[in-house]
Design a protein around this motif. Structure first.
Motif, PDB file in Angstrom:
ATOM      1  N   THR A   1      -4.599  -5.845  10.303  1.00 20.17           N
ATOM      2  CA  THR A   1      -4.629  -4.443   9.909  1.00 20.17           C
ATOM      3  C   THR A   1      -3.728  -4.208   8.706  1.00 20.17           C
ATOM      4  O   THR A   1      -2.940  -5.057   8.331  1.00 20.17           O
ATOM      5  CB  THR A   1      -4.149  -3.557  11.076  1.00 20.17           C
ATOM      6  OG1 THR A   1      -2.811  -3.914  11.411  1.00 20.17           O
ATOM      7  CG2 THR A   1      -5.045  -3.706  12.294  1.00 20.17           C
ATOM      8  N   GLY A   2      -3.873  -3.038   8.092  1.00 18.66           N
ATOM      9  CA  GLY A   2      -3.029  -2.672   6.958  1.00 18.66           C
ATOM     10  C   GLY A   2      -3.828  -1.945   5.899  1.00 18.66           C
ATOM     11  O   GLY A   2      -4.998  -1.601   6.086  1.00 18.66           O
ATOM     12  N   SER A   3      -3.194  -1.708   4.737  1.00 20.15           N
ATOM     13  CA  SER A   3      -3.829  -1.041   3.601  1.00 20.15           C
ATOM     14  C   SER A   3      -3.986  -2.032   2.462  1.00 20.15           C
ATOM     15  O   SER A   3      -3.078  -2.822   2.202  1.00 20.15           O
ATOM     16  CB  SER A   3      -2.982   0.142   3.134  1.00 20.15           C
ATOM     17  OG  SER A   3      -2.981   1.146   4.122  1.00 20.15           O
TER      18      SER A   3
ATOM     19  N   ASP B   1      -1.892 -13.582   8.303  1.00 17.65           N
ATOM     20  CA  ASP B   1      -1.576 -12.189   8.031  1.00 17.65           C
ATOM     21  C   ASP B   1      -2.146 -11.314   9.144  1.00 17.65           C
ATOM     22  O   ASP B   1      -3.124 -11.654   9.788  1.00 17.65           O
ATOM     23  CB  ASP B   1      -2.176 -11.748   6.691  1.00 17.65           C
ATOM     24  CG  ASP B   1      -1.231 -11.979   5.530  1.00 17.65           C
ATOM     25  OD1 ASP B   1      -0.163 -12.583   5.747  1.00 17.65           O
ATOM     26  OD2 ASP B   1      -1.561 -11.566   4.419  1.00 17.65           O
TER      27      ASP B   1
ATOM     28  N   GLU C   1      -7.568  -0.560  10.769  1.00 17.46           N
ATOM     29  CA  GLU C   1      -6.835  -0.205  11.976  1.00 17.46           C
ATOM     30  C   GLU C   1      -7.476  -0.927  13.155  1.00 17.46           C
ATOM     31  O   GLU C   1      -8.655  -1.272  13.101  1.00 17.46           O
ATOM     32  CB  GLU C   1      -6.910   1.306  12.225  1.00 17.46           C
ATOM     33  CG  GLU C   1      -6.388   2.148  11.086  1.00 17.46           C
ATOM     34  CD  GLU C   1      -6.613   3.640  11.291  1.00 17.46           C
ATOM     35  OE1 GLU C   1      -7.408   4.019  12.193  1.00 17.46           O
ATOM     36  OE2 GLU C   1      -5.996   4.416  10.566  1.00 17.46           O
TER      37      GLU C   1
END
Length: 188
Positions: free
Chosen positions: A47-49, A44, A185
């Motif tokens: 970064t991300g939420s 995966d 980020e």
């Protein structure tokens, strides 16, 4: 003296709360969950939420958090910090750089979401509760063992675990954070 009183009050509070992060009387935190899988594969993105949807608006620095926590036991807040290390087994915790040579352990509310295991070095914006916590010897050892490289052979892993058990012999009072949502980020 202040640390002793803080350790005793934190221990009493943790016992009364079943070992969970104490609730704060500050402004409520949005706990609306986005659909997030608790299984974060290694491939995966870094970064991300994750968890509740949050924005970076109003995030404070580690120095600001440390200053504000000198007079408080808990605080609802939003923090921006660099990730030193994530749990290499599941992504179930992360250590963030507090800028003073220390790291702060970040866990995730109700074990409800994980972050990528390969997010070390990236910038995290997290919302949740900062609190003082007395970390047991067993938990300190567990965190260290979770942080071991996954590619160690069995002899090297056994030696590393033995060293961890010999080195960690006392509980520690630490600033901790229970996040309801995290944004990761790239650190520029």
């Amino acid at each position: 003296m202040k640390k002793e009183l803080l350790a005793l009050s934190t221990a009493a509070l943790l016992m009364s709360c079943g070992g969970e992060a104490p609730e704060s009387t500050d402004a409520p935190v949005d706990t609306t969950q986005t659909e997030v899988s608790t299984d974060v594969p290694e491939e995966d993105p870094q970064t991300g939420s994750f968890g509740a949807t949050i924005t970076p608006d109003g995030a404070i620095t580690p120095a600001e958090l440390m200053a504000q926590m000198e007079e408080q036991e808990t605080m609802n807040t939003k923090l921006q910090a660099t990730i030193n290390e994530c749990c290499k087994k599941k992504g179930c915790w992360m250590d963030v750089d507090m800028g003073n040579g220390m790291a702060m352990k970040v866990t995730f509310k109700d074990y409800g979401f994980f972050v990528p295991k390969n997010a070390d070095g990236n910038l995290a914006i997290m919302e949740g509760v900062a609190y003082w916590d007395t970390i047991s010897v067993d938990m300190l050892r567990h965190y260290e063992e979770d942080g071991l490289a996954t590619d160690l052979d069995s002899l090297a892993r056994e030696a590393a675990i033995k060293e961890i058990h010999e080195r960690i012999t006392e509980p520690e009072l630490q600033l901790a954070f229970e996040a309801t949502g995290v944004m990761i980020e790239e650190n520029k």
